[in-house]
Write a protein that holds these residues in place. Structure first.
Motif, short mmCIF file in Angstrom:
data_model
loop_
_atom_site.label_atom_id
_atom_site.label_comp_id
_atom_site.label_asym_id
_atom_site.label_seq_id
_atom_site.Cartn_x
_atom_site.Cartn_y
_atom_site.Cartn_z
N MET A 142 82.53 -17.01 -37.66
CA MET A 142 82.23 -16.89 -38.92
C MET A 142 82.66 -15.63 -39.59
SD MET A 142 80.17 -19.18 -39.52
CE MET A 142 79.57 -18.53 -41.25
N SER A 143 83.22 -14.58 -38.83
CA SER A 143 83.71 -13.40 -39.28
C SER A 143 84.94 -13.90 -39.98
CB SER A 143 84.05 -12.64 -38.39
OG SER A 143 84.97 -11.50 -38.94
N HIS A 144 85.70 -14.82 -39.16
CA HIS A 144 87.16 -15.34 -39.71
C HIS A 144 86.88 -16.12 -40.98
CE1 HIS A 144 91.22 -17.01 -39.97
NE2 HIS A 144 90.68 -18.02 -39.71
N GLU A 145 86.03 -17.07 -40.69
CA GLU A 145 85.49 -18.17 -41.99
C GLU A 145 85.21 -17.33 -43.30
OE1 GLU A 145 86.23 -21.20 -42.04
OE2 GLU A 145 87.05 -21.03 -40.00
N LEU A 146 84.32 -16.21 -43.08
CA LEU A 146 84.02 -15.45 -44.20
C LEU A 146 85.00 -14.55 -44.73
CD1 LEU A 146 80.34 -14.40 -43.13
CD2 LEU A 146 80.94 -16.21 -44.82
N ARG A 147 86.01 -13.91 -43.97
CA ARG A 147 86.85 -12.94 -44.32
C ARG A 147 88.03 -13.61 -45.18
NH1 ARG A 147 87.56 -10.41 -39.33
NH2 ARG A 147 89.05 -11.90 -38.74
N THR A 148 88.34 -14.76 -44.67
CA THR A 148 89.52 -15.44 -45.63
C THR A 148 89.02 -15.99 -47.00
OG1 THR A 148 90.09 -16.70 -43.80
CG2 THR A 148 90.85 -17.77 -45.74
N PRO A 149 87.90 -16.19 -47.30
CA PRO A 149 87.39 -16.56 -48.91
C PRO A 149 87.22 -14.96 -49.55
CG PRO A 149 85.92 -17.63 -47.70
CD PRO A 149 86.87 -17.04 -46.62
N LEU A 150 86.53 -14.25 -48.66
CA LEU A 150 86.18 -12.78 -49.25
C LEU A 150 87.42 -12.07 -49.79
CD1 LEU A 150 83.18 -11.70 -47.28
CD2 LEU A 150 83.27 -12.36 -49.51
N ASN A 151 88.32 -12.13 -48.70
CA ASN A 151 89.70 -11.54 -49.37
C ASN A 151 90.23 -12.10 -50.50
OD1 ASN A 151 90.01 -9.95 -47.25
ND2 ASN A 151 91.10 -11.34 -45.76
N ALA A 152 90.00 -13.26 -50.60
CA ALA A 152 90.86 -14.03 -52.00
C ALA A 152 89.63 -13.36 -53.03
CB ALA A 152 90.54 -15.38 -51.93
N ILE A 153 88.50 -13.53 -52.92
CA ILE A 153 87.63 -12.92 -54.09
C ILE A 153 87.75 -11.49 -54.34
CG2 ILE A 153 85.10 -12.31 -54.53
CD1 ILE A 153 84.47 -15.11 -52.74
N LEU A 154 87.90 -10.76 -53.29
CA LEU A 154 88.19 -9.36 -53.64
C LEU A 154 89.71 -8.98 -54.27
CD1 LEU A 154 86.49 -7.78 -50.35
CD2 LEU A 154 85.63 -7.94 -52.93
N GLY A 155 90.45 -10.04 -53.75
CA GLY A 155 92.05 -9.55 -53.98
C GLY A 155 92.37 -10.09 -55.40
N TYR A 156 91.35 -11.12 -56.13
CA TYR A 156 91.86 -11.42 -57.62
C TYR A 156 91.46 -10.41 -58.46
CZ TYR A 156 91.79 -14.31 -61.61
OH TYR A 156 92.00 -14.92 -62.97
N PRO A 157 90.41 -9.58 -58.27
CA PRO A 157 90.33 -8.46 -59.37
C PRO A 157 91.10 -7.38 -59.08
CG PRO A 157 88.26 -8.94 -58.00
CD PRO A 157 89.40 -9.72 -57.44
N GLN A 158 91.78 -7.20 -57.89
CA GLN A 158 92.76 -6.16 -57.66
C GLN A 158 94.12 -6.63 -58.37
OE1 GLN A 158 93.28 -5.68 -53.51
NE2 GLN A 158 91.14 -4.44 -53.29
#
Length: 160
Positions: free
Chosen positions: A124-140
């Motif tokens: 679950m950590s891996h599955e959540l981390r991948t989309p969250l990285n995209a979500i957090l990376g887009y604003p950056q």
């Protein structure tokens, strides 16, 4: 003999001066801890012609309760019960072994459940981390882009 039969079956008038059953045999119900009534004792039931096998009784010896396995078999002569053959076995070690086996099985089940939980959390950590990285990376990316036409208010929201 008749004295023993009267004693076991509770005919105190026919065996004066003899001990009563509760004094002679202190057997207790394992579940409730109550003294076993004389007519329910294995040898009393065997005197009535029944073969008895039970692990529901315990004896008190020196204040220590000892669980017993009891076998009582009537012996017949010319259709009459003349004797009772009884075997008492202390089953503390057997109960200890059963308890240890149950504890070991519970420990193994807990370890299996813990391993399953660890695998689940890792996945679950891996599955959540991948989309969250995209979500957090887009604003950056938006903040780093010089050509982006965001106002100061929008840039402030993206930073926090």
């Amino acid at each position: 003999n008749q004295f023993g039969r009267d004693l076991l079956l509770g005919d105190a008038a026919r065996c004066p001066g003899g001990p009563n059953m509760e004094d002679a045999f202190r057997l207790y119900d394992v579940k409730g801890g109550r003294p076993c009534p004389p007519d329910e004792l294995p040898f009393a039931r065997a005197l009535q012609g029944k073969t008895v096998e039970t692990c529901d009784l315990e004896a008190v010896v020196g204040g220590l309760r000892i669980p017993l396995e009891i076998f009582a078999v009537p012996s017949h002569v010319e259709g009459q019960v003349t004797n009772v053959i009884m075997v008492f076995q202390d089953i503390r070690e057997r109960q200890r072994a059963q308890t240890l086996a149950q504890l070991e099985a519970a420990k193994e089940a807990a370890e299996v459940a813990n391993e399953a939980k660890s695998r689940f959390l890792a996945n679950m950590s891996h599955e959540l981390r991948t989309p969250l990285n995209a979500i957090l990376g887009y604003p950056q990316l938006l903040l780093m882009d010089e050509t982006c036409t965001l106002g100061e208010r929008e840039r402030g929201l993206l930073r926090h």
